[in-house]
Enzyme design. Structure first.
Site, PDB file in Angstrom:
ATOM      1  N   SER A 133       0.878  -1.173   0.000  1.00 58.34           N
ATOM      2  CA  SER A 133       0.000   0.000   0.000  1.00 58.34           C
ATOM      3  C   SER A 133       0.910   1.216   0.000  1.00 58.34           C
ATOM      4  O   SER A 133       1.823   1.335  -0.815  1.00 58.34           O
ATOM      5  CB  SER A 133      -0.925  -0.050   1.216  1.00 58.34           C
ATOM      6  N   TYR A 147      -4.918   8.667  -5.655  1.00 57.28           N
ATOM      7  CA  TYR A 147      -3.925   7.654  -5.247  1.00 57.28           C
ATOM      8  C   TYR A 147      -4.233   7.192  -3.817  1.00 57.28           C
ATOM      9  O   TYR A 147      -4.198   5.991  -3.522  1.00 57.28           O
ATOM     10  CB  TYR A 147      -2.524   8.259  -5.348  1.00 57.28           C
ATOM     11  N   LYS A 151      -5.043   3.374  -2.539  1.00 59.78           N
ATOM     12  CA  LYS A 151      -4.229   2.708  -1.510  1.00 59.78           C
ATOM     13  C   LYS A 151      -5.062   2.415  -0.256  1.00 59.78           C
ATOM     14  O   LYS A 151      -4.872   1.378   0.375  1.00 59.78           O
ATOM     15  CB  LYS A 151      -2.988   3.549  -1.189  1.00 59.78           C
TER      16      LYS A 151
HETATM   17  N1  LIG Z   1       8.601   4.598  -3.845  1.00 60.16           N
HETATM   18  C1  LIG Z   1       7.756   5.124  -3.005  1.00 60.16           C
HETATM   19  O1  LIG Z   1       7.999   6.200  -2.426  1.00 60.16           O
HETATM   20  C2  LIG Z   1       6.493   4.397  -2.673  1.00 60.16           C
HETATM   21  C3  LIG Z   1       5.808   4.790  -1.516  1.00 60.16           C
HETATM   22  C4  LIG Z   1       4.639   4.140  -1.168  1.00 60.16           C
HETATM   23  C5  LIG Z   1       4.167   3.104  -1.957  1.00 60.16           C
HETATM   24  N2  LIG Z   1       4.842   2.758  -3.093  1.00 60.16           N
HETATM   25  C6  LIG Z   1       4.271   1.676  -3.892  1.00 60.16           C
HETATM   26  O2  LIG Z   1       5.283   0.724  -4.132  1.00 60.16           O
HETATM   27  C7  LIG Z   1       4.967  -0.014  -5.323  1.00 60.16           C
HETATM   28  C8  LIG Z   1       6.207  -0.073  -6.194  1.00 60.16           C
HETATM   29  O3  LIG Z   1       6.543   1.242  -6.631  1.00 60.16           O
HETATM   30  P1  LIG Z   1       8.054   1.732  -6.803  1.00 60.16           P
HETATM   31  O4  LIG Z   1       8.317   2.713  -5.763  1.00 60.16           O
HETATM   32  O5  LIG Z   1       8.945   0.570  -6.958  1.00 60.16           O
HETATM   33  O6  LIG Z   1       7.898   2.547  -8.167  1.00 60.16           O
HETATM   34  P2  LIG Z   1       8.461   2.290  -9.650  1.00 60.16           P
HETATM   35  O7  LIG Z   1       9.947   2.238  -9.604  1.00 60.16           O
HETATM   36  O8  LIG Z   1       7.786   3.318 -10.474  1.00 60.16           O
HETATM   37  O9  LIG Z   1       7.927   0.829 -10.016  1.00 60.16           O
HETATM   38  C9  LIG Z   1       6.567   0.608 -10.253  1.00 60.16           C
HETATM   39  C10 LIG Z   1       6.418  -0.799 -10.790  1.00 60.16           C
HETATM   40  O10 LIG Z   1       5.027  -1.099 -10.984  1.00 60.16           O
HETATM   41  C11 LIG Z   1       4.880  -1.602 -12.306  1.00 60.16           C
HETATM   42  N3  LIG Z   1       3.549  -1.413 -12.873  1.00 60.16           N
HETATM   43  C12 LIG Z   1       2.808  -0.289 -13.000  1.00 60.16           C
HETATM   44  N4  LIG Z   1       1.646  -0.569 -13.630  1.00 60.16           N
HETATM   45  C13 LIG Z   1       1.644  -1.898 -13.887  1.00 60.16           C
HETATM   46  C14 LIG Z   1       0.741  -2.810 -14.513  1.00 60.16           C
HETATM   47  N5  LIG Z   1      -0.439  -2.401 -15.024  1.00 60.16           N
HETATM   48  N6  LIG Z   1       1.077  -4.134 -14.584  1.00 60.16           N
HETATM   49  C15 LIG Z   1       2.247  -4.563 -14.104  1.00 60.16           C
HETATM   50  N7  LIG Z   1       3.166  -3.765 -13.542  1.00 60.16           N
HETATM   51  C16 LIG Z   1       2.857  -2.448 -13.426  1.00 60.16           C
HETATM   52  C17 LIG Z   1       5.909  -0.834 -13.109  1.00 60.16           C
HETATM   53  O11 LIG Z   1       6.110  -1.453 -14.373  1.00 60.16           O
HETATM   54  P3  LIG Z   1       6.676  -0.610 -15.649  1.00 60.16           P
HETATM   55  O12 LIG Z   1       8.168  -0.554 -15.474  1.00 60.16           O
HETATM   56  O13 LIG Z   1       6.221  -1.411 -16.818  1.00 60.16           O
HETATM   57  O14 LIG Z   1       6.060   0.761 -15.584  1.00 60.16           O
HETATM   58  C18 LIG Z   1       7.085  -0.947 -12.165  1.00 60.16           C
HETATM   59  O15 LIG Z   1       7.678  -2.226 -12.244  1.00 60.16           O
HETATM   60  C19 LIG Z   1       3.776   0.697  -5.960  1.00 60.16           C
HETATM   61  O16 LIG Z   1       2.595  -0.014  -5.647  1.00 60.16           O
HETATM   62  C20 LIG Z   1       3.777   2.062  -5.273  1.00 60.16           C
HETATM   63  O17 LIG Z   1       2.491   2.634  -5.240  1.00 60.16           O
HETATM   64  C21 LIG Z   1       5.983   3.381  -3.464  1.00 60.16           C
END
Ligand SMILES: NC(=O)c1ccc[n+]([C@@H]2O[C@H](COP(=O)([O-])OP(=O)(O)OC[C@H]3O[C@@H](n4cnc5c(N)ncnc54)[C@H](OP(=O)(O)O)[C@@H]3O)[C@@H](O)[C@H]2O)c1
Length: 275
Positions: A133, A147, A151
């Protein structure tokens, strides 16, 4: 040896979790829209890494991917619902179809993958479902209401699901990351509003500037996050909520204090409606 099924495993938190699980000697089904971005398995890990193309919004592909995972390793011990992106911007500046797209990925994608994996875990009478989340799933933030809505949806769902599947030996944990240094705020991932409304212009510009300035400078270390996920699945008892990061700790503390204050301040009113 455990078998992990991870969505969005080509970059960011998902990739780090996949690498940490391989390092720990586990099997990994790494799924991604572009699995070639996952790259070669580190030396010695090739027989434990299986990559599968998967867009979580494609329900038929979800079922196929879970089938392929079982064909390869015979079981799934840990599901990580990680795939997602931030649809930011003020609510009124976001078109309905853009809202649908956010929910298709961050909510219905999570539901569909979990629905496909649960029969496997029920048959095993074991498993751990980890859904990523966000602090936005615990508190509402200005400029990210959609968003936050998505979440919050998976946060509430995780709490209910945890109770439904506990009798089958399946654990459920909802993880609430603070700000982690991934591509989350990068133009390749994050989305902003579809149109500009004059009344929001100043606030939208201020948010955008702050978020752009934080891109790739976030306080959270994705490798430490991945190590924590490994510790989580190794623990005897799994928490239903897990905040990760000092910023997430502060959000949880503020929210719980605000809730405690709220019910005290409104106690008489709250208690006034029973028969
Ligand atoms: N980083 C933060 O600060 C943070 C904080 C809170 C929560 N989160 C959550 O953590 C999770 C991972 O994010 P991250 O920080 O690692 O960001 P990220 O580097 O932007 O990675 C996002 C990942 O999700 C994939 N994705 C998006 N839409 C998709 C779909 N329809 N089917 C399959 N894969 C999909 C992307 O694939 P593509 O490469 O193909 O786009 C990428 O692999 C997310 O759920 C995000 O909301 C992140």
């Amino acid at each position: 040896m455990r078998t992990w099924f991870i969505t969005g495993a080509n970059r960011g938190l998902g990739l780090e979790i996949a690498l940490a699980a391989l390092e720990a000697g586990d099997n990994v089904i790494a799924t991604a829209r572009n699995p070639q971005q996952i790259g070669e398995a580190p030396e010695g890990f090739a027989d434990r890494l299986h990559t599968i193309p998967l867009d979580v919004t494609d329900r038929a592909a979800v079922d196929e991917a879970v089938g392929a995972a079982i064909a390869r390793f015979g079981r799934i011990d840990v599901l990580v619902n990680n795939a997602g992106y931030g649809q930011l911007g003020a609510f009124e500046e976001i078109a309905p179809e853009t809202v649908s797209r956010q929910f298709a990925t961050n909510v219905f994608g999570v539901f569909d993958v979990t629905r496909a994996v649960l029969p496997v875990m029920r048959a095993q009478r074991s498993g751990h479902i980890i859904t990523i989340s966000s602090i936005a799933g615990m508190q509402g933030f200005e400029g990210s209401s959609i968003y936050c809505a998505a979440k919050h949806a998976v946060s509430g769902w995780s709490e209910g699901l945890a109770r439904e599947v506990a009798p089958f030996g399946i654990k459920v944990t909802c993880v609430y990351p603070g700000r982690f240094r991934t591509d989350f705020l990068d133009g390749s991932s994050v989305r902003y509003g579809d149109f500009a409304i004059e009344d929001y212009a100043e606030a939208s510009a201020r948010h955008r500037q702050a978020l752009d300035a934080n891109n790739h400078r976030q306080i959270g270390d994705p490798r430490k996050f991945a190590a924590l996920m490994l510790a989580l699945v190794g623990a005897e008892e799994a928490p239903v909520w897990l905040a990760t990061g000092s910023d997430a700790y502060a959000i949880f503390a503020n929210k719980s204090a605000a809730l405690a204050d709220n019910i005290e301040q409104w106690k008489e009113t709250i208690l006034s409606t029973d028969f």
